[in-house]
Design an enzyme around this catalytic site. Sequence first.
Site, PDB file in Angstrom:
ATOM      1  N   GLY A 321       0.791  -1.159   0.020  1.00  0.00           N
ATOM      2  CA  GLY A 321       0.202   0.099   0.009  1.00  0.00           C
ATOM      3  C   GLY A 321       0.915   1.465   0.102  1.00  0.00           C
ATOM      4  O   GLY A 321       0.599   2.164  -0.620  1.00  0.00           O
ATOM      5  N   TRP A 324       2.333   1.605  -3.284  1.00  0.00           N
ATOM      6  CA  TRP A 324       1.438   2.129  -4.290  1.00  0.00           C
ATOM      7  C   TRP A 324       1.533   3.796  -4.335  1.00  0.00           C
ATOM      8  O   TRP A 324       1.083   4.038  -5.580  1.00  0.00           O
ATOM      9  CB  TRP A 324      -0.152   1.757  -3.889  1.00  0.00           C
ATOM     10  CG  TRP A 324      -1.197   2.123  -4.722  1.00  0.00           C
ATOM     11  CD1 TRP A 324      -1.593   1.717  -5.935  1.00  0.00           C
ATOM     12  CD2 TRP A 324      -1.833   3.518  -4.562  1.00  0.00           C
ATOM     13  NE1 TRP A 324      -2.699   2.367  -6.536  1.00  0.00           N
ATOM     14  CE2 TRP A 324      -2.904   3.408  -5.568  1.00  0.00           C
ATOM     15  CE3 TRP A 324      -1.844   4.312  -3.795  1.00  0.00           C
ATOM     16  CZ2 TRP A 324      -3.719   4.553  -5.999  1.00  0.00           C
ATOM     17  CZ3 TRP A 324      -2.742   5.381  -3.736  1.00  0.00           C
ATOM     18  CH2 TRP A 324      -3.681   5.567  -4.795  1.00  0.00           C
ATOM     19  N   HIS A 325       1.669   4.298  -3.363  1.00  0.00           N
ATOM     20  CA  HIS A 325       1.749   5.773  -3.394  1.00  0.00           C
ATOM     21  C   HIS A 325       2.980   6.439  -4.303  1.00  0.00           C
ATOM     22  O   HIS A 325       2.858   7.602  -4.648  1.00  0.00           O
ATOM     23  CB  HIS A 325       1.849   6.291  -2.007  1.00  0.00           C
ATOM     24  CG  HIS A 325       0.655   6.251  -1.348  1.00  0.00           C
ATOM     25  ND1 HIS A 325       0.095   5.122  -0.665  1.00  0.00           N
ATOM     26  CD2 HIS A 325      -0.530   7.005  -1.090  1.00  0.00           C
ATOM     27  CE1 HIS A 325      -0.956   5.197  -0.261  1.00  0.00           C
ATOM     28  NE2 HIS A 325      -1.373   6.367  -0.481  1.00  0.00           N
ATOM     29  N   GLY A 326       4.093   5.728  -4.254  1.00  0.00           N
ATOM     30  CA  GLY A 326       5.176   6.101  -5.288  1.00  0.00           C
ATOM     31  C   GLY A 326       6.320   5.193  -5.171  1.00  0.00           C
ATOM     32  O   GLY A 326       6.367   4.586  -4.155  1.00  0.00           O
ATOM     33  N   PHE A 489       0.398  10.141  -7.767  1.00  0.00           N
ATOM     34  CA  PHE A 489       0.692   8.520  -7.514  1.00  0.00           C
ATOM     35  C   PHE A 489      -0.197   7.753  -8.359  1.00  0.00           C
ATOM     36  O   PHE A 489      -0.327   6.737  -8.610  1.00  0.00           O
ATOM     37  CB  PHE A 489      -0.351   8.300  -6.222  1.00  0.00           C
ATOM     38  CG  PHE A 489       0.503   9.487  -5.008  1.00  0.00           C
ATOM     39  CD1 PHE A 489       1.872   9.660  -5.097  1.00  0.00           C
ATOM     40  CD2 PHE A 489      -0.318   9.937  -3.918  1.00  0.00           C
ATOM     41  CE1 PHE A 489       2.345  10.296  -3.725  1.00  0.00           C
ATOM     42  CE2 PHE A 489       0.357  10.729  -2.837  1.00  0.00           C
ATOM     43  CZ  PHE A 489       1.670  10.822  -2.871  1.00  0.00           C
TER      44      PHE A 489
END
Lengths: 489, 308
Positions: A321, A324-326, A489
């Site tokens: 997770g 996933w943001h970067g 993102f």
Amino acid sequence: MVFNSYSFVLFFVLLLTLHNLPFSWKTKKINLLIASYLFYALWNPPFILLLWLSTIVDFYMAKLISVTEEKNRRKLWLAVSLVLNLGMLSYFKYGGFLLENFTILMNSLGVAFQAAKPDIILPVGISFYTFVTLSYTIDVYRRKFEPESSILDFALFVTYFPHLVAGPIVRPEDLIPQFKQPRKASSEQMIWGLFLLTLGLFLKVVIADGWLAEASDLIFSLPFPVNPLDAWSAVLAFSGQIFCDFSGYSTCAIGVSLCLGFKLPENFQYPYASIGFSDFWRRWHITLSTWLRDYLYIPLGGNRVGRFQTYINLMITMLLGGLWHGASWNFVIWGGLHGIFLCVEKIVKVWSQKRRKPAMAEELVLQATIIPIRSKNASNFLLALLTFFLVNITWVFFRAPNFDSAILILLCMFGVITQGPKMLSTPDMFKIGIVTMGLIFSHWNMRNRSVKGLFQSLPWWFSGTIWAFMLILIILTQKSTGSFIYFQF
Amino acid sequence: MGQCQKKVYDTSPAGPVLVGTSRTKFDIDLETWESITGKAPVQLGIVGTNPRPILSDLANDPDFKGTVLVDVMEMLFFMPDGSFAESSAKKRLDYYPRWSLSQQAGFHIGRKLEDHLLFLDEERFSLNSMLKRLPIKSRPGVFVFPNFPMDLEYASPNGQLAFTNRFLQDTSAQHEIQGVWTKLGLLSTKQGTGGDTLTNIINSVARSVNQIKARGGRVIFVRFPSSDPVWAAEQKAYPRKLYWDRLLKETGVTGIHFADYPELSRYQCPEWSHLAPADARTFTKDLTRIIEAKTNWPLQNVLSQNNF
């Protein structure tokens, strides 16, 4: 196209007009689809090809999955969809990151390897629409529902502009059924939609960009340590900024969609009043956390596979997770910290449940006394403050440009380095303080309520005054602001 | 910016691209220049920034073969790489290549609206600016960017800045801005950048100049007027020999220093650093004549063609 731009105002007015003209429902859906492609293409037109590719492949793979009975073949069609979607995501989002880390690994092993820096542009919103289409093929594979027969409805579900670039991450059941019947916003929906659009813009333009961004950008960009008060202020500023920016976007998206007659799922539920991290993830970026729960945590076994494996599953979910943001180790650390807090919370819960049984008699004595020993509400509030404090620690890794900067800020925050200069002015600190207190107070008071419920309980003149006040502040603050943070993102 | 990007390719001595600070924007009167040469300059001056990133960007653009007039305001021009003035200019440059179609559309809609509607002066009437003007004392030791007077200047769509009449008549507002210059260090006599940093700066400028010249382009440096304590401080902090003269010598560029020409140095800047609009008009007229005389660039030829 961003919601806080002239282009969007023109786009939205034209689209609303078209949507309310007496065209057939199919024509209106085609209008919406073309408008959505236009909305996306105005960032970088060639990337629209990726959207088309994803839409067409997933539409047909889902059909093949549905009509195939043979297990392995079904898996193959699902794999095609997963490889395409995750492959695109990996290439565009993680290509540079993987290469960079591979180079470091090779060099640390003594192999002289130097890769050319790839010049990859991240297509806006790829993380969001990839998850949207993935959930569709996975659910068809799981036989949760039949594949969509209309490519128009499916393409519109994937591309529908309010959610396309920064969520909420919709599921097929959220949106596709709404495309089946002609829809037009009722006057109540239109007013509420416009109100939500104003509220979202207020959060983004006035609070996130106008009041908080400058202070957090300044402190997080400095290569030297700062005064502890400045470090804390910057982190609190970012804490408010990221919430107002992202929830502002979601609120705008929900409002815009409502004006067209479609409902999108809620994405935020007063997260800064969360009591613990499980509660936080039920309130922050809800559509992502439920996606990760349904398509990652539960398939891994969730909490049904023993206590230790549950913790492992939680950590895997939160680390991915975070990623996933970067494409950065800081996001992995951010996710990892959330994972650790979730695990610790679970351990404490199990421990306190075990401890509660023998202490029951003691508790009865306490309850029998006439003096209240502690108020449940007050202790919950203290727990919410503790959660907010820990969430802020994690934001340092989320915001800092690299690991060293994050550590520097943390050292300043906890007084290990005290010699840094003072950077923020008193008015800047007032603004941060006001927003932080306002967020904690409003989130705590709204914990179990909705904005709509609150506004319906207020006299019309009071709601109208608040609305006007927000509009005036938007006008007084609006400038050529940057994109929403979550676009990257 | 996007429109300017296209216009710079068409620049010439008669209508050069102007690169610099607020002094370029106040002191060159674009209409006067155009009335003399028949061609309007392209204003790329940015208030409070270092002009080197823009100069270097033009030099690195293989399609640019035009003429550049560079404003040398020593305090900003000789600021090292990474300084606020330098990074502020870079930030603007970085913005343009990432300008999406949506932002371009927004820009054009904005331009149309601006012609017909009233717009808010962000520097003075935005919520943050108004909050900043509240009499709240800041923490000791924190640098707070000073407020400029409310009715200081107006900007035209072509990038021209000019003092308002009210400001020109209001000596207390002029004192206020003189106080701003004091806070921003314009009156500081502390010697500016030196050593290797200065050498590197001059070398980088020389490199840019040579790149432009190699493609047939031209560059000229101009030192715009300042007066009273600002001019006195600038002479001490940036002695001409160590900065201006060295810059001209090592870059091989023609320079026009206001102090060398009685017609350019006769002005009294209302706030010691920029010319009043009426003075900018006569200054521009004299400047074009001096440029032509000193460089033999065909400015007046264009004038002749226009007049006859």
